[in-house]
Design a protein around this motif. Structure first.
Motif, mmCIF file in Angstrom:
data_model
loop_
_atom_site.group_PDB
_atom_site.id
_atom_site.type_symbol
_atom_site.label_atom_id
_atom_site.label_comp_id
_atom_site.label_asym_id
_atom_site.label_seq_id
_atom_site.Cartn_x
_atom_site.Cartn_y
_atom_site.Cartn_z
ATOM 1 N N LEU A 17 -3.803 -9.598 11.930
ATOM 2 C CA LEU A 17 -4.272 -8.802 10.802
ATOM 3 C C LEU A 17 -3.071 -8.407 9.956
ATOM 4 O O LEU A 17 -1.980 -8.150 10.485
ATOM 5 N N ASP A 18 -3.273 -8.355 8.649
ATOM 6 C CA ASP A 18 -2.264 -7.828 7.732
ATOM 7 C C ASP A 18 -2.578 -6.361 7.472
ATOM 8 O O ASP A 18 -3.538 -6.039 6.753
ATOM 9 N N LEU A 19 -1.791 -5.482 8.060
ATOM 10 C CA LEU A 19 -1.968 -4.041 7.881
ATOM 11 C C LEU A 19 -1.077 -3.587 6.737
ATOM 12 O O LEU A 19 0.130 -3.823 6.747
ATOM 13 N N SER A 20 -1.667 -2.946 5.747
ATOM 14 C CA SER A 20 -0.952 -2.623 4.510
ATOM 15 C C SER A 20 -1.096 -1.148 4.178
ATOM 16 O O SER A 20 -2.169 -0.561 4.336
ATOM 17 N N CYS A 21 0.003 -0.566 3.703
ATOM 18 C CA CYS A 21 0.005 0.841 3.290
ATOM 19 C C CYS A 21 0.476 0.923 1.841
ATOM 20 O O CYS A 21 1.516 0.362 1.484
ATOM 21 N N LEU A 22 -0.290 1.625 1.016
ATOM 22 C CA LEU A 22 0.025 1.789 -0.401
ATOM 23 C C LEU A 22 0.189 3.260 -0.721
ATOM 24 O O LEU A 22 -0.687 4.074 -0.417
ATOM 25 N N ALA A 23 1.326 3.607 -1.350
ATOM 26 C CA ALA A 23 1.548 4.945 -1.890
ATOM 27 C C ALA A 23 1.714 4.810 -3.397
ATOM 28 O O ALA A 23 2.518 4.000 -3.864
ATOM 29 N N THR A 24 0.961 5.578 -4.164
ATOM 30 C CA THR A 24 0.998 5.442 -5.617
ATOM 31 C C THR A 24 0.889 6.806 -6.278
ATOM 32 O O THR A 24 0.406 7.773 -5.684
ATOM 33 N N GLY A 25 1.369 6.864 -7.539
ATOM 34 C CA GLY A 25 1.276 8.088 -8.319
ATOM 35 C C GLY A 25 2.337 9.117 -8.003
ATOM 36 O O GLY A 25 2.205 10.273 -8.386
#
Length: 367
Positions: free
Chosen positions: A221-229
């Motif tokens: 699985l590709d586990l992805s974390c996004l932080a924005t703003g």
């Protein structure tokens, strides 16, 4: 002697590799290095057919804070309302007319048919490592027609000429002791204003964590974390398993958003059937304490749904195409039977006319 030289080179190579790979100097610690700056750019042009003949722009840490031009003759502050000192400098000493006057002296004309540019960059920059200031830089620099012209030495309150054309003007600027002292005082206020801005204007990151099937390895699985703003720019973000940072994470690096905030994404491959508690751990100056967003263990099916939707659309288009061909055939047969004197070429021309009308509508819609 040659043997010692060879050993010394070998030792230097080993030492260099160790320093580069040492954890204290690795990328995971680079986020502790902060850089902040405040820049003002003034530009005066002799021939401004396409651009205003005078503009002033202020930028702090990638954010536009002030915009002024002769087309919009008001100092427009986009973030802060208080004066950081630059407007006082403009009002007392260096107005837009002052810039134009210097430009006319250097270009030796008042109504030039050729384009000449007189520019100024004034401001300050600071670097902090682990909260401690390690570097300060103040500057007031001028350029003429794309080349260095003059720079200010705040220690001696004197100007340093950078080209032969600046020598005469330097003598006159050195005698303006009031202006030079004001510029030196502004440098101190510039640094205070940077610290005020960075302590006042902060946006907390919005954090999301999700997973999808690895297209190349169905056992992963590709586990992805996004932080924005988030703002300021510096941030630390890692994916963890049972509160331990995972290795082999890939990062998108920090990227700007359209609203002058930033975003960053990190990803890591994990076993599809692995057990444990995964979370995204974020450290940012806008947060009173680090943020942790846990993964719910679900896998996104967006790609599968998209593929299914695509197939459904293709099938629908094929069905409609078959029906359209059948209808066209019936219409042509009926026309041929009803009007035997109408040729096949005439029918073709009528259909070609319809296609032309469609192309015209498409062109209008895309304007």
């Amino acid at each position: 002697m040659a043997k010692w030289l060879t050993r010394s080179r070998f030792f230097i190579c080993v030492l260099t590799v160790w320093l580069i790979s040492h954890p204290c100097l690795s990328d995971t610690h680079q986020d502790k290095l902060e850089k902040h700056y405040l820049h003002y750019m003034f530009t005066a042009l002799t021939k401004a057919d396409l651009f205003p003949d005078f503009t002033a722009v202020g930028v702090v840490d990638d954010r536009l804070i002030l915009d002024y031009s002769t087309e919009v003759p008001d100092w427009t502050r986009l973030i802060l309302t208080e004066d950081d000192g630059i407007e006082t400098l403009v009002q007392q000493y260096d107005s837009k007319d002052w810039y134009k006057h210097q430009l006319h002296i250097l270009s030796n004309c008042t109504n030039c048919s050729e384009l000449h540019a007189f520019q100024r960059l004034i401001g300050c920059e600071v670097e902090k490592f682990n909260g401690t200031v390690t570097s300060l830089r103040f500057f007031d620099e001028y350029g003429f027609d794309g080349e260095d012209f003059m720079t200010f030495d705040s220690d001696t309150l004197q100007w340093i000429d950078k080209c032969p054309k600046a020598k005469e003007m330097k003598k006159y600027w050195d005698l303006q002791t009031g202006r030079n002292q004001f510029i030196k005082d502004y440098f101190g206020k510039c640094m205070e204003w940077i610290l005020i801005f960075n302590n006042t204007y902060k946006n907390s990151p919005e954090v999301y964590i999700s997973a999808r099937r690895d297209p190349d390895d169905h056992s992963k699985l590709d586990l992805s974390c996004l932080a924005t703003g988030f703002y300021p720019r510096d941030i630390e973000m890692n994916i963890r398993l049972n509160e331990s940072v995972l290795d082999n994470q890939t990062s998108s690096e920090i990227r700007p958003n359209a609203n002058e905030t930033f975003q960053m994404r990190v990803s890591v491959k994990i076993d599809r059937n692995s057990e444990g508690s995964y979370d995204c751990f974020v450290i940012h100056s806008s947060l009173t304490e680090p943020a942790s967003v846990a993964w719910d263990g679900k896998c996104s099916t967006f790609e599968t749904e998209s593929q299914q939707t695509f197939i459904e659309v293709i099938l629908s288009v094929l069905v409609l195409s078959v029906v359209s061909v059948m209808l066209c055939s019936v219409v042509i047969l009926c026309q041929c039977k009803k009007e035997s004197n109408e040729s096949f070429l005439a029918v073709g021309r009528n259909h070609h006319h319809d296609y032309g009308a469609v192309s015209e509508r498409i062109a209008m819609a895309t304007r």
